[in-house]
Design a protein around this motif. Sequence first.
Motif, PDB file in Angstrom:
ATOM      1  N   SER A   4       0.745  -1.113  -0.072  1.00 58.68           N
ATOM      2  CA  SER A   4      -0.062   0.060  -0.130  1.00 58.68           C
ATOM      3  C   SER A   4       0.815   1.198  -0.103  1.00 58.68           C
ATOM      4  O   SER A   4       0.401   2.208  -0.696  1.00 58.68           O
ATOM      5  N   ILE A   5       1.939   1.263   0.512  1.00 55.36           N
ATOM      6  CA  ILE A   5       3.009   2.317   0.566  1.00 55.36           C
ATOM      7  C   ILE A   5       3.494   2.627  -0.884  1.00 55.36           C
ATOM      8  O   ILE A   5       3.440   3.696  -1.310  1.00 55.36           O
ATOM      9  N   GLN A  65      -0.827   7.415   3.923  1.00 53.18           N
ATOM     10  CA  GLN A  65       0.104   6.254   4.538  1.00 53.18           C
ATOM     11  C   GLN A  65       1.242   6.789   5.247  1.00 53.18           C
ATOM     12  O   GLN A  65       1.845   5.974   5.713  1.00 53.18           O
TER      13      GLN A  65
END
Length: 116
Positions: A4-5, A65
């Motif tokens: 997700s980063i 994030q």
Amino acid sequence: MNLSIGLALCLSLCLAFIAFGALALAMFSHFKSCFKRPPTQIQQRALTLTGWASLALSFLALLGQYEPAYATILLFGVMSAAALAVILLLSYQAKRLPASLAVAALLALVDFSLFV
């Protein structure tokens, strides 16, 4: 690196590229070099609004994030890379900028669908 980063960085880069491309096309000379005609007033305003909104969304993707301080630092790096890409496209292949923006928008949509 968390998936997700990486998706957040990719989404932010695509949005920053779209933002700088739209802000460049809002200028008379860049629009004319891409489309061989001058932009209308409505087109200039829409491109300017799109550019600033895309920059804000680029920052929001990073804020999701990272902590605000680190997201701001990453944003400056992402903006630098995106601005360099737009500058090089306008300098050497100006007619390809609209197609490149469309590809970046498609990548951003795919990335957003994976990100969410």
